[in-house]
Design an enzyme around this catalytic site. Sequence first.
Site, short mmCIF file in Angstrom:
data_model
loop_
_atom_site.label_atom_id
_atom_site.label_comp_id
_atom_site.label_asym_id
_atom_site.label_seq_id
_atom_site.Cartn_x
_atom_site.Cartn_y
_atom_site.Cartn_z
N LYS A 297 -12.62 -9.27 -12.36
CA LYS A 297 -11.20 -9.13 -12.61
C LYS A 297 -10.52 -10.49 -12.51
CE LYS A 297 -7.47 -6.05 -11.19
NZ LYS A 297 -7.07 -5.05 -10.20
N ARG B 138 1.32 6.77 -6.82
CA ARG B 138 2.57 6.61 -7.55
C ARG B 138 2.89 7.82 -8.41
NH1 ARG B 138 0.84 0.90 -9.87
NH2 ARG B 138 -0.80 2.30 -10.47
#
Length: 164
Positions: A41, A90
């Site tokens: 990443k 979320r």
Amino acid sequence: MRRAVYPGSYDPVTNGHLDIIERAAKVFDEVVIAVMINKSKQTLFTVDERTEMLSDVTSHLTNVRVDSWHGLLVQYCEKYGIKAIVKGMRAVSDFDYELQMAQMNQQLSGVDTLFMPTSPAYSFLSSSLVKEVAKYGGDVAHLLPAQVNEHLIKRLNVQRAPGE
């Protein structure tokens, strides 16, 4: 001692992350923020920079410490005797992936995952979205701790090519 780990990339840490950290610190005797290292990443900030920013914005929490880890999170938990993982949720879209991960972690190590819903004020907030908005000149100061926003502005100004 009730201990938990709150893993993430924190690239950068947002007010949403800080909300979960502060709330978890009220539930557990110790919360370890684990900056997870994923070499595949690409991040804006180095592991050391992310760790430093997290240490800075959580310095008021005496039962919170920051660490970094490369490898399986459950290996970290086993090495340090941590029995719980905290995950902020979320939206419903987070749940499917996080549930599978929680079940895998529990099967691998017996470590349980506790899901903490994000405060509604931060339900849309992600580090990726903050970076994208900031990259194009949007004001994200209200979404980040002040010192993190300063680091972000400085980093993006350095990375912008002349004429951009």
